[in-house]
Motif scaffolding. Sequence first.
Motif, PDB file in Angstrom:
ATOM      1  N   PRO A 153      97.834 -14.077 -44.141  1.00 42.52           N
ATOM      2  CA  PRO A 153      98.151 -12.662 -44.349  1.00 42.52           C
ATOM      3  C   PRO A 153      96.942 -11.767 -44.588  1.00 42.52           C
ATOM      4  O   PRO A 153      96.853 -10.676 -44.006  1.00 42.52           O
ATOM      5  CB  PRO A 153      99.085 -12.705 -45.563  1.00 42.52           C
ATOM      6  N   ASP A 157      95.808  -8.699 -42.174  1.00 43.85           N
ATOM      7  CA  ASP A 157      95.644  -7.343 -42.696  1.00 43.85           C
ATOM      8  C   ASP A 157      94.274  -6.786 -42.322  1.00 43.85           C
ATOM      9  O   ASP A 157      94.127  -5.592 -42.000  1.00 43.85           O
ATOM     10  CB  ASP A 157      95.815  -7.329 -44.207  1.00 43.85           C
ATOM     11  N   ALA A 182     105.984 -15.197 -36.617  1.00 37.49           N
ATOM     12  CA  ALA A 182     106.783 -14.459 -37.605  1.00 37.49           C
ATOM     13  C   ALA A 182     105.889 -13.664 -38.552  1.00 37.49           C
ATOM     14  O   ALA A 182     106.216 -12.536 -38.942  1.00 37.49           O
ATOM     15  CB  ALA A 182     107.668 -15.427 -38.380  1.00 37.49           C
ATOM     16  N   GLU A 183     104.751 -14.261 -38.922  1.00 40.89           N
ATOM     17  CA  GLU A 183     103.809 -13.555 -39.799  1.00 40.89           C
ATOM     18  C   GLU A 183     103.194 -12.353 -39.084  1.00 40.89           C
ATOM     19  O   GLU A 183     103.021 -11.283 -39.676  1.00 40.89           O
ATOM     20  CB  GLU A 183     102.717 -14.504 -40.272  1.00 40.89           C
ATOM     21  N   ASP A 185     104.653 -10.617 -36.794  1.00 42.66           N
ATOM     22  CA  ASP A 185     105.711  -9.621 -36.744  1.00 42.66           C
ATOM     23  C   ASP A 185     105.788  -8.841 -38.058  1.00 42.66           C
ATOM     24  O   ASP A 185     105.986  -7.627 -38.067  1.00 42.66           O
ATOM     25  CB  ASP A 185     107.044 -10.299 -36.439  1.00 42.66           C
ATOM     26  N   ARG A 186     105.602  -9.555 -39.163  1.00 49.88           N
ATOM     27  CA  ARG A 186     105.662  -8.897 -40.470  1.00 49.88           C
ATOM     28  C   ARG A 186     104.438  -8.040 -40.750  1.00 49.88           C
ATOM     29  O   ARG A 186     104.544  -6.932 -41.279  1.00 49.88           O
ATOM     30  CB  ARG A 186     105.807  -9.948 -41.588  1.00 49.88           C
ATOM     31  N   ARG A 187     103.251  -8.563 -40.408  1.00 50.42           N
ATOM     32  CA  ARG A 187     102.023  -7.900 -40.821  1.00 50.42           C
ATOM     33  C   ARG A 187     101.528  -6.863 -39.815  1.00 50.42           C
ATOM     34  O   ARG A 187     100.860  -5.896 -40.214  1.00 50.42           O
ATOM     35  CB  ARG A 187     100.900  -8.918 -41.042  1.00 50.42           C
ATOM     36  N   THR A 191     106.343  -8.740 -32.033  1.00 53.25           N
ATOM     37  CA  THR A 191     105.509  -9.801 -31.461  1.00 53.25           C
ATOM     38  C   THR A 191     106.232 -10.523 -30.340  1.00 53.25           C
ATOM     39  O   THR A 191     107.407 -10.842 -30.450  1.00 53.25           O
ATOM     40  CB  THR A 191     105.110 -10.802 -32.559  1.00 53.25           C
ATOM     41  N   ARG A 212     102.713  -1.153 -35.441  1.00 56.52           N
ATOM     42  CA  ARG A 212     103.591  -0.009 -35.679  1.00 56.52           C
ATOM     43  C   ARG A 212     102.739   1.235 -35.864  1.00 56.52           C
ATOM     44  O   ARG A 212     101.757   1.232 -36.598  1.00 56.52           O
ATOM     45  CB  ARG A 212     104.453  -0.260 -36.931  1.00 56.52           C
TER      46      ARG A 212
END
Length: 213
Positions: A153, A157, A182-183, A185-187, A191, A212
């Motif tokens: 993460p 970032d 998945a990570e 997609d979150r961060r 994806t 985003r």
Amino acid sequence: MDIVERIITERGELVLRRRDGHYELISNGVFLMDTRSGESERALVREALDRAGPRPRLLIGGLGVGFSLAEAARSDAAEIVVVEIEPVVVGWHRGVLRPYSEGALDDPRVRVITADLTTWLHTTTDRYDAVCLDIDNGPDWTVFAANSGLYEPAGLDLLRARLNPGGVLAVWSAADSPRFAAELDRRIGPTQTVRVPVPRGEPDVVHVASSRR
């Protein structure tokens, strides 16, 4: 098999060898890549640039055998920055590996920075429309433990901070990694996983995340 060059770096032994007419890069006895195909390395760049818009600023993490740089140089990218930790690899691309990077080091849009990518990311304020990451063998199989942080993460970032709004992060992997996707997609943002068939074994994979806005 012929050993073209064997050197000892701060990270251990690095070998360039020639086998059956192709070059292979070996780090501390672990195979990294070769010049046999390069389709997935080219796909790494194509998938990123297809989503990045016209005349993007592009950052490539890892020079390797040069397929990704050559693909980038064929694009309309306005600027191409390559961060490569090993000076000898850059030197090989002015010699025996030049045909595989297609002489792109001479392209006026190309700037090569010899540095550890993570360290450099902490020092730069530059932003890019696309970042292509080809460090080690992917998120689940790193040759150097220090590189694993790029796929965690905090590393994601750090990479996201170097993207322009709506920018794209593409990550090469020797195998599919649903956990990592998945990570991403979150961060980063939505994806996609692109699988590139190889002659033997599981496909190579490119995970592509669009940030985003």
